[in-house]
Design a protein around this motif. Structure first.
Motif, PDB file in Angstrom:
ATOM      1  N   TRP A 130      -0.691   6.068  -3.959  1.00  0.00           N
ATOM      2  CA  TRP A 130      -1.488   7.063  -4.700  1.00  0.00           C
ATOM      3  C   TRP A 130      -0.786   8.412  -4.776  1.00  0.00           C
ATOM      4  CZ3 TRP A 130      -2.896   2.973  -1.976  1.00  0.00           C
ATOM      5  CH2 TRP A 130      -3.653   2.002  -2.666  1.00  0.00           C
ATOM      6  N   GLU A 131       0.289   8.575  -3.983  1.00  0.00           N
ATOM      7  CA  GLU A 131       1.069   9.816  -4.058  1.00  0.00           C
ATOM      8  C   GLU A 131       2.155   9.711  -5.135  1.00  0.00           C
ATOM      9  OE1 GLU A 131       2.119   9.432   0.221  1.00  0.00           O
ATOM     10  OE2 GLU A 131       1.717  11.601   0.329  1.00  0.00           O
ATOM     11  N   ILE A 132       2.407   8.494  -5.595  1.00  0.00           N
ATOM     12  CA  ILE A 132       3.518   8.301  -6.540  1.00  0.00           C
ATOM     13  C   ILE A 132       3.059   8.633  -7.968  1.00  0.00           C
ATOM     14  CG2 ILE A 132       5.175   6.646  -7.506  1.00  0.00           C
ATOM     15  CD1 ILE A 132       4.823   4.944  -4.971  1.00  0.00           C
ATOM     16  N   ASP A 133       3.618   9.684  -8.554  1.00  0.00           N
ATOM     17  CA  ASP A 133       3.294   9.927  -9.965  1.00  0.00           C
ATOM     18  C   ASP A 133       4.470   9.560 -10.869  1.00  0.00           C
ATOM     19  OD1 ASP A 133       3.510  13.486  -9.221  1.00  0.00           O
ATOM     20  OD2 ASP A 133       5.066  11.949  -9.402  1.00  0.00           O
ATOM     21  N   GLU A 134       5.649   9.407 -10.279  1.00  0.00           N
ATOM     22  CA  GLU A 134       6.749   8.836 -11.064  1.00  0.00           C
ATOM     23  C   GLU A 134       7.800   8.292 -10.107  1.00  0.00           C
ATOM     24  OE1 GLU A 134       9.427  12.862 -11.862  1.00  0.00           O
ATOM     25  OE2 GLU A 134       9.496  11.129 -13.216  1.00  0.00           O
ATOM     26  N   LYS A 135       8.527   7.263 -10.557  1.00  0.00           N
ATOM     27  CA  LYS A 135       9.572   6.679  -9.698  1.00  0.00           C
ATOM     28  C   LYS A 135      10.900   7.337 -10.067  1.00  0.00           C
ATOM     29  CE  LYS A 135      11.955   2.299  -8.714  1.00  0.00           C
ATOM     30  NZ  LYS A 135      11.977   0.825  -8.988  1.00  0.00           N
ATOM     31  N   SER A 136      11.418   8.120  -9.147  1.00  0.00           N
ATOM     32  CA  SER A 136      12.685   8.816  -9.457  1.00  0.00           C
ATOM     33  C   SER A 136      13.827   8.301  -8.575  1.00  0.00           C
ATOM     34  CB  SER A 136      12.503  10.322  -9.218  1.00  0.00           C
ATOM     35  OG  SER A 136      12.054  10.530  -7.882  1.00  0.00           O
ATOM     36  N   THR A 137      13.467   7.443  -7.600  1.00  0.00           N
ATOM     37  CA  THR A 137      14.501   6.907  -6.721  1.00  0.00           C
ATOM     38  C   THR A 137      14.137   5.459  -6.389  1.00  0.00           C
ATOM     39  OG1 THR A 137      15.658   7.200  -4.609  1.00  0.00           O
ATOM     40  CG2 THR A 137      13.307   7.650  -4.618  1.00  0.00           C
ATOM     41  N   PRO A 138      15.113   4.591  -6.101  1.00  0.00           N
ATOM     42  CA  PRO A 138      14.757   3.202  -5.793  1.00  0.00           C
ATOM     43  C   PRO A 138      13.890   3.116  -4.540  1.00  0.00           C
ATOM     44  CG  PRO A 138      17.113   3.397  -6.205  1.00  0.00           C
ATOM     45  CD  PRO A 138      16.587   4.786  -6.108  1.00  0.00           C
ATOM     46  N   PHE A 139      12.931   2.211  -4.566  1.00  0.00           N
ATOM     47  CA  PHE A 139      12.177   1.919  -3.349  1.00  0.00           C
ATOM     48  C   PHE A 139      12.847   0.729  -2.669  1.00  0.00           C
ATOM     49  CE2 PHE A 139       9.081   5.026  -3.843  1.00  0.00           C
ATOM     50  CZ  PHE A 139       8.626   5.054  -5.151  1.00  0.00           C
ATOM     51  N   LEU A 169       0.837  -1.204   0.000  1.00  0.00           N
ATOM     52  CA  LEU A 169       0.000   0.000   0.000  1.00  0.00           C
ATOM     53  C   LEU A 169       0.870   1.250   0.000  1.00  0.00           C
ATOM     54  CD1 LEU A 169      -2.334  -1.271   2.875  1.00  0.00           C
ATOM     55  CD2 LEU A 169      -2.864  -1.276   0.399  1.00  0.00           C
ATOM     56  N   ASP A 170       2.095   1.070   0.481  1.00  0.00           N
ATOM     57  CA  ASP A 170       3.035   2.193   0.519  1.00  0.00           C
ATOM     58  C   ASP A 170       4.456   1.640   0.438  1.00  0.00           C
ATOM     59  OD1 ASP A 170       2.822   2.828   4.153  1.00  0.00           O
ATOM     60  OD2 ASP A 170       2.967   0.958   2.990  1.00  0.00           O
ATOM     61  N   LEU A 171       5.380   2.478   0.075  1.00  0.00           N
ATOM     62  CA  LEU A 171       6.768   2.060  -0.131  1.00  0.00           C
ATOM     63  C   LEU A 171       7.693   3.017   0.607  1.00  0.00           C
ATOM     64  CD1 LEU A 171       6.491   1.324  -3.972  1.00  0.00           C
ATOM     65  CD2 LEU A 171       6.622  -0.392  -2.141  1.00  0.00           C
ATOM     66  N   ALA A 172       8.922   2.532   0.825  1.00  0.00           N
ATOM     67  CA  ALA A 172       9.897   3.365   1.557  1.00  0.00           C
ATOM     68  C   ALA A 172      11.121   3.595   0.687  1.00  0.00           C
ATOM     69  CB  ALA A 172      10.294   2.677   2.860  1.00  0.00           C
ATOM     70  N   TYR A 173      11.754   4.754   0.861  1.00  0.00           N
ATOM     71  CA  TYR A 173      12.930   5.103   0.062  1.00  0.00           C
ATOM     72  C   TYR A 173      13.846   5.978   0.919  1.00  0.00           C
ATOM     73  CZ  TYR A 173      10.437   9.561  -0.366  1.00  0.00           C
ATOM     74  OH  TYR A 173       9.772  10.729  -0.077  1.00  0.00           O
ATOM     75  N   GLU A 174      15.023   6.246   0.418  1.00  0.00           N
ATOM     76  CA  GLU A 174      15.992   7.076   1.136  1.00  0.00           C
ATOM     77  C   GLU A 174      15.833   8.521   0.670  1.00  0.00           C
ATOM     78  OE1 GLU A 174      20.242   6.866   0.011  1.00  0.00           O
ATOM     79  OE2 GLU A 174      20.627   6.397   2.125  1.00  0.00           O
ATOM     80  N   ASP A 175      15.508   9.424   1.603  1.00  0.00           N
ATOM     81  CA  ASP A 175      15.267  10.827   1.202  1.00  0.00           C
ATOM     82  C   ASP A 175      16.581  11.599   1.126  1.00  0.00           C
ATOM     83  OD1 ASP A 175      14.102  12.001   4.496  1.00  0.00           O
ATOM     84  OD2 ASP A 175      16.100  11.505   3.739  1.00  0.00           O
ATOM     85  N   TYR A 193      17.930  13.492   3.055  1.00  0.00           N
ATOM     86  CA  TYR A 193      18.701  13.543   4.318  1.00  0.00           C
ATOM     87  C   TYR A 193      19.200  12.165   4.725  1.00  0.00           C
ATOM     88  CZ  TYR A 193      16.063  17.873   4.225  1.00  0.00           C
ATOM     89  OH  TYR A 193      15.496  19.062   3.829  1.00  0.00           O
ATOM     90  N   ASP A 194      19.193  11.238   3.783  1.00  0.00           N
ATOM     91  CA  ASP A 194      19.618   9.847   4.023  1.00  0.00           C
ATOM     92  C   ASP A 194      18.740   9.152   5.056  1.00  0.00           C
ATOM     93  OD1 ASP A 194      23.167  10.678   3.725  1.00  0.00           O
ATOM     94  OD2 ASP A 194      21.613  10.266   2.212  1.00  0.00           O
ATOM     95  N   GLN A 195      17.531   9.660   5.220  1.00  0.00           N
ATOM     96  CA  GLN A 195      16.601   9.062   6.176  1.00  0.00           C
ATOM     97  C   GLN A 195      15.573   8.206   5.436  1.00  0.00           C
ATOM     98  OE1 GLN A 195      17.013   9.642   9.638  1.00  0.00           O
ATOM     99  NE2 GLN A 195      18.902  10.497   8.766  1.00  0.00           N
ATOM    100  N   ARG A 196      14.933   7.304   6.177  1.00  0.00           N
ATOM    101  CA  ARG A 196      13.833   6.527   5.602  1.00  0.00           C
ATOM    102  C   ARG A 196      12.638   7.451   5.442  1.00  0.00           C
ATOM    103  NH1 ARG A 196      11.475   1.024   6.015  1.00  0.00           N
ATOM    104  NH2 ARG A 196       9.202   1.201   5.989  1.00  0.00           N
ATOM    105  N   ALA A 197      12.077   7.427   4.254  1.00  0.00           N
ATOM    106  CA  ALA A 197      10.841   8.186   4.011  1.00  0.00           C
ATOM    107  C   ALA A 197       9.834   7.234   3.380  1.00  0.00           C
ATOM    108  CB  ALA A 197      11.113   9.350   3.071  1.00  0.00           C
ATOM    109  N   GLU A 198       8.550   7.504   3.576  1.00  0.00           N
ATOM    110  CA  GLU A 198       7.523   6.627   3.039  1.00  0.00           C
ATOM    111  C   GLU A 198       6.575   7.412   2.146  1.00  0.00           C
ATOM    112  OE1 GLU A 198       5.613   4.462   6.183  1.00  0.00           O
ATOM    113  OE2 GLU A 198       7.452   3.395   6.732  1.00  0.00           O
ATOM    114  N   ILE A 199       5.971   6.696   1.208  1.00  0.00           N
ATOM    115  CA  ILE A 199       5.031   7.333   0.297  1.00  0.00           C
ATOM    116  C   ILE A 199       3.937   6.328  -0.044  1.00  0.00           C
ATOM    117  CG2 ILE A 199       6.435   6.674  -1.727  1.00  0.00           C
ATOM    118  CD1 ILE A 199       5.523   9.337  -3.035  1.00  0.00           C
ATOM    119  N   THR A 200       2.679   6.786  -0.015  1.00  0.00           N
ATOM    120  CA  THR A 200       1.617   5.850  -0.377  1.00  0.00           C
ATOM    121  C   THR A 200       1.580   5.733  -1.898  1.00  0.00           C
ATOM    122  OG1 THR A 200      -0.085   7.541  -0.610  1.00  0.00           O
ATOM    123  CG2 THR A 200       0.237   6.588   1.601  1.00  0.00           C
TER     124      THR A 200
END
Ligand SMILES: Nc1ncnc2c1ncn2[C@@H]1O[C@H](COP(=O)(O)OP(=O)(O)O)[C@@H](O)[C@H]1O
Ligand SMILES: O=C(OP(=O)(O)O)[C@H](O)COP(=O)(O)O
Length: 412
Positions: free
Chosen positions: A295-304, A278-284, A286-293
């Protein structure tokens, strides 16, 4: 059920034998360093039993695949294996040349050798039938230098490669202790019936292994919980703009080309059994874990790199309601603590739930030790991935069938 001879039969027949032992030491490599894992500890039991009995133990193994970053020599593997033994493992930087043959001939009772990465010899991966592999130079040269063969590499037993299927045609062949215990556990699973919900958690990087088998095992599974590379590929098939390579990545596009049709077929046929992230996590930034649902993803610009918190909660609820849970492949890059939530969350729930559970995958099962979970809280922790998942479906493993059914011509 395959019936093969074990080390008990070997011990009755041989003394101070030169014995070729096929292990599966295929391991994660991080920054050029081979990572210790359960495979070394489990195979060390077989090696130790043979060496302690005075045999000359000649180990064969592979690492990675040609062209992959993890395709390396086995010098480090010898050191890691030594750490699990009460004796040194002598690395031989040869496979079937004079150096290897001389080292085998010079080996004293109780000594342990590890030859180099067997996949570095062309015969190993040649596309041949098992009986043809028996006639290969690799098998013939090593068989001439040895008295017997032990196959302990259950986790590679789905591969019809020369060192896995050729020797039973030319040497007395036996199952090692890992082969014996893994086969017994994983075959039993394929024949068990469960009254309650059966859940399979699938992820990891080898989506091809997983996707092809999901359809085969679908009638036995009520809920598939997807993550990892496999999960993203299914999300791509479901229309989300994810599941493709970005930057230096090479985990998706080639697997998508190979599996798109199968993925779509499985999604169409079993969509109501399949739970996607339902949601995925990636490195933002700031090198921190960030999450995105999703439905917020309109393009993949970084590895999940992991499934998100909503997904972990949903999958934990499914596991909590299950009578049996099988895990194959990690839901995220658990080796990085920031992206271990998916894999560890599901494993913790399994450990807390009174269910029959199997965790498979050479890399995935490492998460149990890494995050302080107790192996005793799981019914079976397999060191196999692809081999284990095929065993779940009752699919024969070619190296097991060969070990059980082939005999040297001299003994036929
Ligand atoms: N989203 C992801 N991106 C890249 N690698 C992933 C992702 N999710 C999981 N992985 C990797 O999958 C590996 C385990 O999967 P795999 O090698 O297929 O299974 P196993 O060897 O356990 O059968 C882990 O090492 C983990 O780092
Ligand atoms: O690690 C292995 O398979 P797995 O990752 O499915 O457990 C075996 O060593 C087989 O390796 P391969 O998938 O490169 O043939």
């Amino acid at each position: 059920m395959a019936s093969f001879a074990t080390l008990d039969a070997f011990a009755e027949r041989f003394s101070e034998a030169r014995v070729l032992v096929r292990l599966d030491l295929n391991s994660p490599i991080e920054d050029g360093t081979v990572q210790d894992n359960r495979r070394f500890e489990r195979h060390a039991r077989t090696v130790s039993e043979l060496a302690a009995a005075g045999h000359r133990v000649i180990c064969l193994a592979h690492q990675g695949r040609p062209g992959r970053d993890d395709f390396t020599h086995l010098d480090q593997h010898a050191g890691v294996l030594s750490d699990h033994l009460d004796r040194e493992v002598q690395y031989v930087d040869d496979i079937r040349g004079e150096t290897a043959i001389d080292a085998i001939g010079d080996a004293a009772p109780g000594e342990v050798l590890l030859l180099d990465n067997v996949r570095m010899h062309d015969d190993e991966l040649a596309d041949r039938e098992p009986a043809e592999h028996a006639d290969s130079e690799l098998v013939q040269r090593l068989a001439d230098a040895a008295d017997a063969y032990v196959n302990d590499a259950y986790s590679a037993a789905h591969r019809g490669h020369a060192s896995l299927v050729g020797f039973p045609y030319v040497l007395p062949a036996y199952a090692g202790r890992v082969m014996e215990t893994e086969y017994e556990a994983n075959s039993a699973i394929a024949t068990r019936e469960f009254d309650g919900q059966v859940t399979m958690v699938v992820g990891g990087t080898k989506a091809t292994d997983v996707i092809q088998v999901m359809d085969a095992i679908g009638d036995k599974v009520d809920a598939f919980c997807l993550g990892g590379i496999a999960g993203e590929l299914f999300l791509r098939a479901a229309g989300h703009p994810v599941g493709h390579d970005v930057g230096e990545g090479d985990r998706f596009d080639e697997q998508w080309e190979r599996n798109e049709a199968t993925i779509r077929d499985v999604l169409d046929a079993r969509g109501d059994q399949i739970h996607l992230p339902l949601d995925l996590a990636y490195e933002d930034e700031y090198d921190q874990r960030a999450e995105i649902t999703l439905w917020e993803i309109d393009e993949k610009s970084t590895p999940f790199l992991d499934v998100g918190g909503e997904t972990v909660d949903a999958y934990r609820d499914i596991v909590a309601d299950s009578e049996a849970v099988f895990v194959k492949g990690a839901l995220g890059v658990f080796e990085d603590e920031r992206f271990a939530d998916g894999t560890v969350g599901v494993l913790e729930e399994i450990a807390e739930t009174d269910c029959f559970s199997v965790v498979g995958g050479g890399d995935t099962s490492r998460a149990i030790g890494m995050y302080g979970l107790d192996e005793a809280d799981f019914s079976h922790v397999s060191i196999a991935g692809g081999a284990y998942i095929r065993a779940l479906t009752g699919e024969p493993l070619v190296a097991v069938e060969t070990l059980a059914n082939c005999r040297p011509k001299t003994e036929a």
